[in-house]
Design a protein around this motif. Sequence first.
Motif, PDB file in Angstrom:
ATOM      1  N   GLU A  35      -6.399  11.407   8.299  1.00 45.60           N
ATOM      2  CA  GLU A  35      -7.121  10.283   7.697  1.00 45.60           C
ATOM      3  C   GLU A  35      -6.144   9.375   6.963  1.00 45.60           C
ATOM      4  O   GLU A  35      -5.065   9.811   6.547  1.00 45.60           O
ATOM      5  CB  GLU A  35      -8.189  10.799   6.719  1.00 45.60           C
ATOM      6  CG  GLU A  35      -9.254  11.675   7.387  1.00 45.60           C
ATOM      7  CD  GLU A  35     -10.202  12.321   6.394  1.00 45.60           C
ATOM      8  OE1 GLU A  35     -11.395  12.401   6.694  1.00 45.60           O
ATOM      9  OE2 GLU A  35      -9.725  12.759   5.320  1.00 45.60           O
ATOM     10  N   GLU A  36      -6.558   8.116   6.787  1.00 46.77           N
ATOM     11  CA  GLU A  36      -5.748   7.172   6.016  1.00 46.77           C
ATOM     12  C   GLU A  36      -6.596   6.573   4.904  1.00 46.77           C
ATOM     13  O   GLU A  36      -7.744   6.176   5.123  1.00 46.77           O
ATOM     14  CB  GLU A  36      -5.201   6.060   6.924  1.00 46.77           C
ATOM     15  CG  GLU A  36      -4.116   6.555   7.882  1.00 46.77           C
ATOM     16  CD  GLU A  36      -3.291   5.428   8.459  1.00 46.77           C
ATOM     17  OE1 GLU A  36      -3.127   4.398   7.768  1.00 46.77           O
ATOM     18  OE2 GLU A  36      -2.811   5.578   9.596  1.00 46.77           O
ATOM     19  N   TYR A  37      -6.018   6.533   3.710  1.00 45.85           N
ATOM     20  CA  TYR A  37      -6.676   5.963   2.547  1.00 45.85           C
ATOM     21  C   TYR A  37      -5.855   4.773   2.048  1.00 45.85           C
ATOM     22  O   TYR A  37      -4.765   4.506   2.557  1.00 45.85           O
ATOM     23  CB  TYR A  37      -6.807   7.013   1.438  1.00 45.85           C
ATOM     24  CG  TYR A  37      -7.504   8.282   1.872  1.00 45.85           C
ATOM     25  CD1 TYR A  37      -8.892   8.380   1.848  1.00 45.85           C
ATOM     26  CD2 TYR A  37      -6.770   9.384   2.316  1.00 45.85           C
ATOM     27  CE1 TYR A  37      -9.537   9.546   2.242  1.00 45.85           C
ATOM     28  CE2 TYR A  37      -7.400  10.555   2.716  1.00 45.85           C
ATOM     29  CZ  TYR A  37      -8.788  10.627   2.672  1.00 45.85           C
ATOM     30  OH  TYR A  37      -9.416  11.776   3.084  1.00 45.85           O
ATOM     31  N   LYS A  56      -1.267  12.313   7.929  1.00 42.64           N
ATOM     32  CA  LYS A  56      -0.896  12.242   9.339  1.00 42.64           C
ATOM     33  C   LYS A  56       0.411  13.010   9.539  1.00 42.64           C
ATOM     34  O   LYS A  56       1.189  13.187   8.587  1.00 42.64           O
ATOM     35  CB  LYS A  56      -0.769  10.802   9.803  1.00 42.64           C
ATOM     36  CG  LYS A  56       0.230   9.959   9.048  1.00 42.64           C
ATOM     37  CD  LYS A  56       0.188   8.520   9.536  1.00 42.64           C
ATOM     38  CE  LYS A  56       1.206   7.658   8.797  1.00 42.64           C
ATOM     39  NZ  LYS A  56       1.149   6.249   9.265  1.00 42.64           N
ATOM     40  N   PRO A  57       0.670  13.478  10.767  1.00 42.99           N
ATOM     41  CA  PRO A  57       1.857  14.298  11.016  1.00 42.99           C
ATOM     42  C   PRO A  57       3.147  13.611  10.592  1.00 42.99           C
ATOM     43  O   PRO A  57       3.321  12.400  10.771  1.00 42.99           O
ATOM     44  CB  PRO A  57       1.815  14.506  12.533  1.00 42.99           C
ATOM     45  CG  PRO A  57       0.383  14.338  12.907  1.00 42.99           C
ATOM     46  CD  PRO A  57      -0.151  13.309  11.980  1.00 42.99           C
ATOM     47  N   PHE A 117      -0.570  13.554  -3.338  1.00 39.79           N
ATOM     48  CA  PHE A 117      -1.813  13.958  -3.971  1.00 39.79           C
ATOM     49  C   PHE A 117      -2.620  12.711  -4.313  1.00 39.79           C
ATOM     50  O   PHE A 117      -2.049  11.622  -4.493  1.00 39.79           O
ATOM     51  CB  PHE A 117      -1.529  14.750  -5.246  1.00 39.79           C
ATOM     52  CG  PHE A 117      -0.970  16.119  -4.999  1.00 39.79           C
ATOM     53  CD1 PHE A 117      -1.794  17.146  -4.578  1.00 39.79           C
ATOM     54  CD2 PHE A 117       0.379  16.371  -5.169  1.00 39.79           C
ATOM     55  CE1 PHE A 117      -1.280  18.408  -4.334  1.00 39.79           C
ATOM     56  CE2 PHE A 117       0.908  17.625  -4.938  1.00 39.79           C
ATOM     57  CZ  PHE A 117       0.069  18.647  -4.512  1.00 39.79           C
ATOM     58  N   PRO A 118      -3.928  12.836  -4.401  1.00 44.35           N
ATOM     59  CA  PRO A 118      -4.749  11.689  -4.846  1.00 44.35           C
ATOM     60  C   PRO A 118      -4.292  11.235  -6.234  1.00 44.35           C
ATOM     61  O   PRO A 118      -3.642  12.002  -6.958  1.00 44.35           O
ATOM     62  CB  PRO A 118      -6.164  12.261  -4.882  1.00 44.35           C
ATOM     63  CG  PRO A 118      -6.125  13.465  -4.007  1.00 44.35           C
ATOM     64  CD  PRO A 118      -4.741  14.017  -4.136  1.00 44.35           C
ATOM     65  N   PRO A 119      -4.594   9.999  -6.617  1.00 45.27           N
ATOM     66  CA  PRO A 119      -4.194   9.501  -7.946  1.00 45.27           C
ATOM     67  C   PRO A 119      -4.568  10.493  -9.041  1.00 45.27           C
ATOM     68  O   PRO A 119      -5.680  11.034  -9.050  1.00 45.27           O
ATOM     69  CB  PRO A 119      -4.980   8.191  -8.078  1.00 45.27           C
ATOM     70  CG  PRO A 119      -5.194   7.746  -6.662  1.00 45.27           C
ATOM     71  CD  PRO A 119      -5.370   8.993  -5.857  1.00 45.27           C
ATOM     72  N   ALA A 120      -3.631  10.734  -9.936  1.00 44.61           N
ATOM     73  CA  ALA A 120      -3.822  11.735 -10.989  1.00 44.61           C
ATOM     74  C   ALA A 120      -4.962  11.348 -11.931  1.00 44.61           C
ATOM     75  O   ALA A 120      -5.139  10.179 -12.259  1.00 44.61           O
ATOM     76  CB  ALA A 120      -2.533  11.909 -11.779  1.00 44.61           C
TER      77      ALA A 120
END
Length: 650
Positions: free
Chosen positions: A132-134, A140-141, A147-150
Amino acid sequence: MKEEMSSVDIRYIVRELQWLIGSRVDKVYHDGDEIRIKLRTKEGRADLILQAGKRFHLTTYVKEAPKRPSSFTMLLRKHMSGGFVDAIEQHGFDRIVKVRVGDYTLIGELFRRGNVILVDSENRIIAALRYEEYRDRAIKPKAAYKFPPARENPLEVTRERFIKLMREEEDLELVRALARKLNMGGMYAEEISIRAGFEKTTPVRELSDDDLLRVYDAMMGTFNDEARPNIVFKDGNMHDVVPIELRIYDGLERRYFKTFSEALDEYFGRITLEKARIEQTKKLEARKRALLMTLRKQEEMLRGFEEGARANQEIGDLIYANYAFIERLLEEFRKATERLGWDGFKRRMEEGRKAGNKVALMVKGMDPAEKAVTLELEGKRVKLYLERSVGENAALYYEKAKKFRHKHEGALKAYEDTKRKLEEVERLIEDETGKELNVRRIERKKRKWFEKFRWFVSSEGFLVLAGKDAGTNEILVKKHMADGDLYCHADVYGAPHVVIKDGQKAGEKTILEACQFAVSMSRAWSRGVYSGDAYWARPEQVTKQTPSGEYLGKGAFMVYGKRNWLHGLPLKLAVGVVNYEGEDFVVCAPVEAMKAHTNRYVVIRPGSLRKSELVKRIKRILEGWGYKVREEDLMAVLPPGNGDIAEVVG
């Protein structure tokens, strides 16, 4: 009803699972959103489950592995199997867990939809459950994992920082401010409010700094409270599973557990079973609807075949009932078509109809190609072939009637088969609806010493052990065979060594059972033979000493002196669940030995059924008796090779 773990839950489970560090990864399984890591620990086997977006804990609810491993499974096995668990961590106070195995780390994201990602020592993504892309990161490989924003970690926030955060939006209610500013769910925000002595709806602006410090102390106390894992029930149903005692649940029924893993496993395991049962019921209902539709179509076909047979039979009878009249018509029509041709004959019939000729009025159609005329006779349309006799015309209809009757017979069998299938599906639906979720599970925290071998308890109560391979054969004879035991061996190359503990006190029945076990667990089973020979001897006759110049490999021994032979021993065993030393074990043993310890068992013998299919069938039978048995446990106790179920007792 709770459906996923909170940050607090993860904090407690990660702290609890530190004992798994140093465990060896045996195998990794993947099914849907679930990853199961089979571990070999100092306490024996343990299964660690990681479900994306949901949960992370040890489990005893082990699903049957998919027949074909996914590509993700194969990558996980490639990089993790055989490695050792070096760390189990929570990322900050987020719903993210990390399991490090050597140079690789398995990251479980337990928030929202969730994900499971495998990264290497340089934090590069090797594989993921979903790519997935955020906006701020990409899964992605070969990409670097981010990590998601702290978010704010309540365990690291200072008193001053806490007050500042709470003052940023003073119009918020206390419970909302805690949940929004300090990365905790509403439930724990409410718990902290109660422990601090304030109403959860109190606006922050009404609280002094000293009041907020009381809230701060309550927060720290909550997140560092003594573990008291429990499942909370509301109106008799599971409502929540928590690692500590929560005041918000005062007055509700609770069930306590020794470990948080056990509580989580019971809670989510039952939810999993319930969902599986609902899903199975949905599938059965869909099957029922399809069968009902098939049944309606078959009923229509049956009515059509019945009508076809009846109509053609009646026309055949009608032809014979008007034999002389039809015979005369056929003769006249034949002559007319020969003299006038079919066009002329058609014009003659049209003229006759206009003139009111009765015969012409009966003619409803002509087929020059088939040299046939269709008449309306006593309200029925009858096609007559001019070049056939009256009897031959009648026979055509009788033959059609016969074919319809044959079709009706076949359709009736199919209809009855569909009805039987429908009744079976309805019975299964009823069984699913009434099935209790109290399936017994065979679960042990620590492996017994004898479980590394094949084993059973004889009908006289003696423990009988057998090696599984060269390594365990060597260990059994060298470390576990004592002076008072007896040694047994089958007359088959590579057969396991068998030891009867305290066997010199045993009777003939135990010796017979042990020798039968030695034969049945040998290659004789896979060869499909039904009997074999074995012998017994004393421990002092068994040695590694060989004649000069000879060498014995691992697991091989010499037997000197008299061998006490038993001939024609049947290759037949029984599988069941036996209670030994206060625990339930799935055991494969000679029938007489099994019969002495349980009244429910499955008798097996060499046969054509693949071992994997045999395991599945035995598993279904045991589960029907209320035992939750893992396929791998059954696979481990069965003899080598294919087999058949000879009898089911119980």
